[in-house]
Write a protein that holds these residues in place. Structure first.
Motif, PDB file in Angstrom:
ATOM      1  N   LEU A  72       0.848  -1.197   0.000  1.00 28.76           N
ATOM      2  CA  LEU A  72       0.000   0.000   0.000  1.00 28.76           C
ATOM      3  C   LEU A  72       0.875   1.236   0.000  1.00 28.76           C
ATOM      4  N   PRO A  73       0.427   2.315  -0.631  1.00 31.27           N
ATOM      5  CA  PRO A  73       1.226   3.545  -0.573  1.00 31.27           C
ATOM      6  C   PRO A  73       1.094   4.209   0.796  1.00 31.27           C
ATOM      7  N   PRO A  74       2.022   5.080   1.140  1.00 26.44           N
ATOM      8  CA  PRO A  74       1.915   5.786   2.421  1.00 26.44           C
ATOM      9  C   PRO A  74       0.752   6.776   2.399  1.00 26.44           C
ATOM     10  N   THR A  75       0.222   7.062   3.574  1.00 30.03           N
ATOM     11  CA  THR A  75      -0.817   8.087   3.657  1.00 30.03           C
ATOM     12  C   THR A  75      -0.153   9.451   3.527  1.00 30.03           C
ATOM     13  N   ARG A  76      -0.955  10.474   3.357  1.00 31.84           N
ATOM     14  CA  ARG A  76      -0.399  11.831   3.266  1.00 31.84           C
ATOM     15  C   ARG A  76       0.290  12.221   4.567  1.00 31.84           C
ATOM     16  N   GLN A  77      -0.284  11.809   5.690  1.00 38.26           N
ATOM     17  CA  GLN A  77       0.327  12.130   6.980  1.00 38.26           C
ATOM     18  C   GLN A  77       1.679  11.432   7.125  1.00 38.26           C
ATOM     19  N   GLU A  78       1.764  10.185   6.695  1.00 39.84           N
ATOM     20  CA  GLU A  78       3.038   9.460   6.766  1.00 39.84           C
ATOM     21  C   GLU A  78       4.074  10.094   5.846  1.00 39.84           C
ATOM     22  N   LEU A  79       3.641  10.516   4.675  1.00 40.47           N
ATOM     23  CA  LEU A  79       4.550  11.180   3.738  1.00 40.47           C
ATOM     24  C   LEU A  79       5.055  12.502   4.314  1.00 40.47           C
ATOM     25  N   ARG A  80       4.147  13.300   4.854  1.00 44.43           N
ATOM     26  CA  ARG A  80       4.557  14.581   5.443  1.00 44.43           C
ATOM     27  C   ARG A  80       5.523  14.372   6.602  1.00 44.43           C
ATOM     28  N   ALA A  81       5.238  13.392   7.447  1.00 49.76           N
ATOM     29  CA  ALA A  81       6.111  13.120   8.600  1.00 49.76           C
ATOM     30  C   ALA A  81       7.499  12.687   8.130  1.00 49.76           C
ATOM     31  N   PHE A  82       7.559  11.861   7.094  1.00 50.88           N
ATOM     32  CA  PHE A  82       8.849  11.398   6.585  1.00 50.88           C
ATOM     33  C   PHE A  82       9.638  12.538   5.956  1.00 50.88           C
ATOM     34  N   LEU A  83       8.975  13.391   5.192  1.00 46.74           N
ATOM     35  CA  LEU A  83       9.656  14.523   4.561  1.00 46.74           C
ATOM     36  C   LEU A  83      10.156  15.529   5.594  1.00 46.74           C
ATOM     37  N   ALA A  84       9.457  15.633   6.712  1.00 46.11           N
ATOM     38  CA  ALA A  84       9.862  16.574   7.761  1.00 46.11           C
ATOM     39  C   ALA A  84      10.996  16.008   8.628  1.00 46.11           C
ATOM     40  N   GLU A  85      11.225  14.725   8.561  1.00 46.33           N
ATOM     41  CA  GLU A  85      12.238  14.068   9.405  1.00 46.33           C
ATOM     42  C   GLU A  85      13.632  14.289   8.811  1.00 46.33           C
TER      43      GLU A  85
END
Length: 183
Positions: A72-85
């Motif tokens: 499954l693809p990541p959710t938008r929240q998971e994507l945002r959290a990863f990009l901010a890390e």
């Protein structure tokens, strides 16, 4: 073949030799080598005259690992959290999280269910035994076994003989659904 000759000593066959770790090659661009495996790939690239691609964008890297590990693809929240890390271990943290997720067993269990000819249906004329309504228990056992990192050899043993190996373990007994399904 008529000219086939047996090996002088069967113990000299490569399969009977203990594995040895080859030395990690020195490569021209050590910045590309993050892992020792990368050095072997870089050596082969150099031999073939290839150059490595630039690192993939973080959002694409995250999407790839999600699709590979849980399907499954990541959710938008998971994507945002990863990009901010900004942590250098952010990717490894995501991989560990996905490997610990129940979705991991669901994704990879599908492949094993295909190999073991699992299907979730009941009744196909007189050919099918009537114990099929409970075959979902075997499906759940497959997913749970993968999520628990149960070794493949143990999974096969339980599918064939859980009633003998663990007669009082109701969780393991579900594995014998294989025998019911594979008539």
């Amino acid at each position: 073949p008529a000219d086939e000759q047996p090996e002088p000593d069967p113990r000299s066959h490569w399969a009977y030799q203990p594995p040895t770790r080859p030395p990690v090659p020195n490569v021209g661009d050590p910045a590309w080598v993050i892992n020792p495996i990368d050095a072997f790939i870089a050596q082969e690239h150099a031999r073939l005259g290839l150059s490595p691609q630039s690192p993939v964008a973080k959002e694409l890297l995250l999407r790839r690992v999600y699709l590979d590990l849980i399907g499954l693809p990541p959710t938008r929240q998971e994507l945002r959290a990863f990009l901010a890390e900004d942590s250098p271990t952010a990717y490894e943290t995501v991989v560990e999280k996905l490997l610990a997720s129940p979705r991991y067993g669901e994704r990879w269990g599908r492949h094993w269910m295909d190999v073991w000819r699992y299907s979730d249906w009941d009744g196909y004329g007189n050919e099918i035994r009537e114990s099929k309504p409970h075959i979902w228990r075997w499906r759940d056992w497959i997913v749970e076994s993968l999520n628990a990192d149960k070794p493949y050899d143990r999974m096969v043993q339980e599918m064939l003989a859980a009633d003998e190996l663990s007669p009082h373990d109701l969780g393991a007994l579900r594995a014998t659904g294989y025998l019911v399904r594979s008539w």
